[in-house]
Write an enzyme that holds these catalytic residues in place. Structure first.
Site, mmCIF file in Angstrom:
data_model
loop_
_atom_site.group_PDB
_atom_site.id
_atom_site.type_symbol
_atom_site.label_atom_id
_atom_site.label_comp_id
_atom_site.label_asym_id
_atom_site.label_seq_id
_atom_site.Cartn_x
_atom_site.Cartn_y
_atom_site.Cartn_z
ATOM 1 C CE LYS A 189 -12.258 1.926 0.947
ATOM 2 N NZ LYS A 189 -11.698 2.990 1.866
ATOM 3 C CD GLU B 215 -3.264 -0.006 2.039
ATOM 4 O OE1 GLU B 215 -2.827 0.518 3.318
ATOM 5 O OE2 GLU B 215 -4.695 0.042 1.599
ATOM 6 C CG HIS C 146 5.058 -29.919 -0.272
ATOM 7 N ND1 HIS C 146 5.584 -30.905 -0.590
ATOM 8 C CD2 HIS C 146 6.115 -29.616 0.514
ATOM 9 C CE1 HIS C 146 7.223 -31.145 -0.334
ATOM 10 N NE2 HIS C 146 7.336 -30.109 0.602
HETATM 11 O O1 PA5 Z 1 -2.485 1.847 5.890
HETATM 12 C C1 PA5 Z 1 -4.059 2.421 6.098
HETATM 13 O O2 PA5 Z 1 -3.688 3.641 6.630
HETATM 14 C C2 PA5 Z 1 -5.183 1.596 5.512
HETATM 15 O O3 PA5 Z 1 -4.707 1.085 5.300
HETATM 16 C C3 PA5 Z 1 -6.054 1.693 6.405
HETATM 17 O O4 PA5 Z 1 -5.158 1.140 8.457
HETATM 18 C C4 PA5 Z 1 -7.295 1.090 6.181
HETATM 19 O O5 PA5 Z 1 -8.013 1.019 5.388
HETATM 20 C C5 PA5 Z 1 -8.200 1.044 7.405
HETATM 21 O O6 PA5 Z 1 -8.733 2.849 7.548
HETATM 22 P P1 PA5 Z 1 -9.564 2.897 8.911
HETATM 23 O O7 PA5 Z 1 -8.432 2.227 9.925
HETATM 24 O O8 PA5 Z 1 -9.226 3.801 8.895
HETATM 25 O O9 PA5 Z 1 -10.309 2.110 9.230
#
Ligand code: PA5
Length: 424
Positions: free
Chosen positions: A414, A278, A299
């Site tokens: 989303k 990410e 495996h």
């Molecule tokens: O790294 C990040 O910011 C995201 O992956 C969030 O952790 C994830 O989308 C969850 O978001 P939130 O804590 O706002 O629910």
């Protein structure tokens, strides 16, 4: 503490060419002037974390451990992967624990949610809902269901003292809801993003409820921050890892395969994938982070790694000392022909599998390997490794020229989902 071995990666000769850039980004991290500079709080967090909140976490964890049989962690992405990774790494897959810890809010799967609800219906349940934004749909759906489950079981008053909301300190839907309903809240620092947040209340409460030593974990993180503060690549293993990734990418390696030989590190791999994936997969750039759990996956994926397309390298996490070990027994009849292992420990077998695989993949398969050795799977080591990975990731992604701390692409699914579901 962490030992880096780059002899199988063939990258060290190119380090000098990266030093000027590494020094530039090193100062941008320290001075908080780099891309996404509002989210560089993780760099100093092991020293300047909120001590009062930390004590509150310990107090809440102690109360919950006394009263709960089940602790539900409701969150997704950075709001659960770190704590789950830490708990499994330190306690293994079949821990002996007074409080069972379960994770929800990380899936829309109805079967998963409803099966868990049924499983815990007769137990004493506490819920920790975690969302920095306070608006994440997976988390909000699961929380509404588990909140109503608690209300049905304990009434409005009774359920109130069983819910802790970890979210932004001042704003957001979850913060408003918690204030309206009078839930205990914990807060996430503004300058620490989700996937960098395991050492904040996001990770600390679940980890402490599971029974891990969070003081030791923070000490590990502090020691990693101290050990990796040099701007010089040759003195800083985290920067060596960061630069090695970029050097291998420049050689046409587009996939980084995170390899571990301990089943209890599977969630660590998931956490690592989120952190790097990410952080750097944007603007049509980035290494694709994948993971395997060897020897299990030898495996299933071993054939591909050995002889498939050559666009991957491995980052191998080896653990010197397993939590448990025993000698393999001898057998009088030896019908299974396994007596050649008698007297060797199970971990010795595992280590030899790792060595044999490294030789096969590197020497014969031509797969570069970055070797990272951890002494053990303690809370201290988790804290140390987490901080090491944050430093490596921040630097590696800056070297790629993108912002490590946003995730604009996550919004696209989303938008479509909300449209399909008719959200106004
Ligand atoms: O790294 C990040 O910011 C995201 O992956 C969030 O952790 C994830 O989308 C969850 O978001 P939130 O804590 O706002 O629910």
């Amino acid at each position: 503490m962490i030992k880096m071995n780059l002899q199988y990666a063939h990258v060290s000769d190119a380090f000098a060419g990266y030093q000027a850039e590494v020094s530039k980004y090193h100062h941008q991290i320290i001075d908080k002037t780099g891309l996404g500079n509002d989210f560089l709080g993780w760099y100093t967090l092991p020293f300047d974390y909120d001590k009062a909140e930390f004590e509150l976490v310990k107090k809440l964890a102690k109360d919950i451990r006394e009263k709960a049989e089940v602790f539900i962690v409701c969150g997704i992405g950075g709001s659960y992967l770190g704590s789950r990774a830490a708990i499994e790494m330190v306690q293994g897959i079949f821990p002996k624990r007074d409080v069972e810890v379960y994770f929800v809010g990380n899936t829309f799967s109805s079967t998963y949610i409803l099966q868990l609800m049924d499983k815990i219906k007769d137990k004493s349940v506490y819920v920790n809902v975690i969302s920095k934004s306070g608006t994440t749909t997976e988390t909000a759906i699961a929380f509404r269901l588990f909140e109503q489950f608690l209300v049905e079981k304990y009434g409005v008053e009774g359920s109130r003292e069983r819910i802790i909301a970890t979210t932004d300190k001042a704003k957001g839907t979850l913060k408003n809801l918690a204030t309206q309903k009078g839930y205990q809240t914990l807060s996430i620092p503004d300058d620490v993003g989700g996937r960098y947040s395991v050492l904040t209340s996001v990770g600390l409460l679940p980890i402490a409820v599971a029974g891990l030593d969070i003081d030791a974990m923070m000490q590990g993180a502090r020691d990693a921050a101290e050990t990796h503060k040099s701007e010089l690549i040759e003195e800083n293993p985290a920067y060596q890892y960061a630069v090695s990734r970029r050097i291998l990418e420049a050689k046409g390696k587009n996939i980084e395969l995170f390899v571990a030989y301990e089943t209890q590190l599977s969630m660590l791999a998931e956490w690592w994938k989120q952190l790097f994936g990410e952080s750097e997969g944007k603007e049509d750039k980035g290494l694709f982070p994948a993971s395997v759990n060897f020897s299990t996956d030898l495996h299933s994926m071993g054939q591909f790694v050995q002889e498939g397309s050559k666009d991957l390298f491995e980052t191998l996490i080896l653990v010197e000392k397993p939590n448990l070990d025993r000698a393999f027994p001898s057998d009088a009849d030896d019908y299974d022909n396994m007596n050649y292992l008698a007297g060797k420990t199970l971990d010795e077998v595992n280590k030899n599998a790792a060595l044999g695989t490294l030789q096969a993949h590197h020497d014969e398969g031509g797969i570069p390997n970055i070797l990272i050795t951890l002494p053990d799977m303690s809370a201290y080591s988790f804290g140390y490794l987490a901080q090491f990975m944050f430093i490596a990731c921040g630097m590696s992604v800056y070297l790629l020229g993108v912002n490590p701390f946003n995730q604009p692409g996550v919004e696209v699914y989303k938008k479509n989902m909300f449209r399909l579901l008719g959200k106004k």
